[in-house]
Design a protein around this motif. Structure first.
Motif, short mmCIF file in Angstrom:
data_model
loop_
_atom_site.label_atom_id
_atom_site.label_comp_id
_atom_site.label_asym_id
_atom_site.label_seq_id
_atom_site.Cartn_x
_atom_site.Cartn_y
_atom_site.Cartn_z
N SER A 199 0.82 -1.21 0.00
CA SER A 199 0.00 0.00 0.00
C SER A 199 0.85 1.26 0.00
CB SER A 199 -0.91 0.00 1.23
OG SER A 199 -0.12 -0.12 2.40
N ILE A 200 0.23 2.33 -0.54
CA ILE A 200 0.84 3.65 -0.58
C ILE A 200 -0.23 4.64 -0.10
CG2 ILE A 200 1.94 5.39 -2.01
CD1 ILE A 200 2.53 3.07 -4.03
N ASN A 201 0.07 5.39 0.94
CA ASN A 201 -0.90 6.32 1.52
C ASN A 201 -0.27 7.67 1.79
OD1 ASN A 201 -2.92 4.33 1.71
ND2 ASN A 201 -2.30 3.74 3.78
N VAL A 202 -1.11 8.61 2.13
CA VAL A 202 -0.69 9.82 2.82
C VAL A 202 -1.30 9.75 4.21
CG1 VAL A 202 -0.89 12.33 2.93
CG2 VAL A 202 -0.43 11.22 0.74
N ASP A 203 -0.49 9.97 5.23
CA ASP A 203 -0.95 9.90 6.62
C ASP A 203 -1.32 11.30 7.11
OD1 ASP A 203 -0.31 7.22 6.59
OD2 ASP A 203 1.56 7.46 7.71
N MET A 204 -2.52 11.41 7.64
CA MET A 204 -2.96 12.63 8.32
C MET A 204 -2.88 12.34 9.82
SD MET A 204 -3.86 14.46 5.67
CE MET A 204 -4.57 14.38 4.01
N VAL A 205 -1.91 12.96 10.49
CA VAL A 205 -1.59 12.61 11.87
C VAL A 205 -2.00 13.74 12.81
CG1 VAL A 205 0.22 11.86 13.45
CG2 VAL A 205 0.38 11.28 11.03
N ALA A 206 -2.90 13.41 13.75
CA ALA A 206 -3.31 14.36 14.78
C ALA A 206 -2.69 13.95 16.10
CB ALA A 206 -4.83 14.41 14.89
N THR A 207 -1.75 14.72 16.59
CA THR A 207 -1.14 14.47 17.89
C THR A 207 -1.98 15.18 18.95
OG1 THR A 207 1.04 14.33 16.88
CG2 THR A 207 0.96 14.66 19.26
N ALA A 208 -2.59 14.38 19.84
CA ALA A 208 -3.60 14.88 20.76
C ALA A 208 -3.21 14.63 22.21
CB ALA A 208 -4.95 14.21 20.46
N PRO A 209 -3.83 15.34 23.14
CA PRO A 209 -3.52 15.11 24.56
C PRO A 209 -3.85 13.70 25.02
CG PRO A 209 -4.69 17.19 24.27
CD PRO A 209 -4.75 16.48 22.96
N SER A 210 -4.84 13.07 24.38
CA SER A 210 -5.21 11.69 24.71
C SER A 210 -5.92 11.10 23.51
CB SER A 210 -6.12 11.64 25.94
OG SER A 210 -7.33 12.33 25.68
N LEU A 211 -6.04 9.76 23.47
CA LEU A 211 -6.78 9.10 22.41
C LEU A 211 -8.26 9.04 22.79
CD1 LEU A 211 -4.37 6.14 21.53
CD2 LEU A 211 -4.59 8.37 20.40
N PRO A 212 -9.16 9.28 21.86
CA PRO A 212 -10.58 9.31 22.22
C PRO A 212 -11.14 7.93 22.51
CG PRO A 212 -10.31 9.58 19.86
CD PRO A 212 -8.93 9.61 20.45
#
Length: 285
Positions: free
Chosen positions: A8-21
């Motif tokens: 696979s080939i993707n683009v990653d959209m990464v949200a670094t957050a205070p915690s995981l929901p």
């Protein structure tokens, strides 16, 4: 050494957050970044940065994300002649949430990856082969069936596969969650099975019996997204070089640990010099 990766080939959209929901929860205060990704592309780049010549077979879609998905592979000199363009389909995207400890949650919109079919593969794959399960399973099965040499299968994300694939693989790599999904079937073939355990290292099995275990270097984790792919690329390179089992596991654990110290999947993949420096530091397990 030349390796072919079908993946696979993707683009990653990464949200670094205070915690995981949790389910139904909204978490605010995140910081967003974009990086090239996809398990196939990541593993191809990982092996390339560790010294192998690498060819990638896969697909991107239409639009500007296609160039973005391939930029680091091109810079590293990965052979992309086997990467097609799927008309009318977007490039794959992974939506990734990361917490301060480096733990993550990932949702993948496969896009063009779902258009990679068996007819797009060579009739024979003579290079050592790496596959994962972010492409259609029938394509992965076909790639493994056409391989004439060493085959490494990273059975992630966990999905049902044929007994024939499990028997054909020389090396299977899974994490603990994936190992639980497959159960004893993982050990039904004659190949070797590696189960990764994150910060605790990895174990190698032969016909269900532990052959070797090593710990992982102690590092300050930032983002674990690319760590597993770094491990797969590294363990394949180490096995093809003929490294002893213990040394190969230490090499791969060091690569995975280094990848966890940098944000983003492909930006985090270490070079050979970085892995060897960590191993020589005495911190590797």
């Amino acid at each position: 050494m030349r390796i072919t990766v079908v993946g696979s080939i993707n683009v990653d959209m990464v949200a670094t957050a205070p915690s995981l929901p949790r389910a139904g929860e909204t978490v605010t205060g995140a910081v967003l970044a974009r990086h090239p990704g996809g398990k196939g592309a990541n593993q191809a780049l990982a092996a390339r940065r560790l010294g192998a010549e690498v060819a990638l077979i896969g697909a991107v879609g239409e639009g500007p994300l296609s160039d973005e998905a391939l930029v680091l592979l091109e810079e590293a000199g990965v052979d992309l002649k086997g990467v097609g363009s799927a008309e009318g389909t977007p490039t794959g995207v992974a939506l990734i949430a990361v917490d301060p400890s480096g733990e993550n949650q990932i949702v993948v919109a496969s896009g063009a990856n779902d258009q990679v079919r068996p007819e797009h593969l060579p009739a024979r794959i003579e290079d050592p082969l790496i596959v994962q399960l972010e492409l259609p399973v029938e394509t992965v099965e076909a790639a493994v069936g056409r391989a004439t040499g060493f085959v490494c299968a990273n059975l992630a994300p966990a999905r049902p596969v044929s007994e024939a694939l499990l028997r054909r693989c020389d090396l299977i790599v899974v994490n603990e969650t994936e190992a639980a999904f497959y159960g004893d079937a993982l050990h039904s073939g004659g190949g070797q099975v590696v189960i990764t355990r994150g910060a605790e290292g990895a174990s190698l099995y032969k016909r269900g019996a532990v052959v070797a275990e090593v710990g992982a270097p102690l590092v300050e984790a930032v983002d674990a997204t690319g760590a597993g792919d770094a491990f797969v690329g590294a363990i394949t390179v180490a096995f093809l070089e003929g490294q002893p089992v213990d040394a190969a596991l230490r090499f791969a654990c060091a690569a995975g640990a280094l990848a966890a110290t940098v944000a983003g999947a492909q930006p985090s993949l270490p070079t050979r010099a970085q892995v060897e420096a960590l191993l020589n530091s005495g911190m590797a397990g």
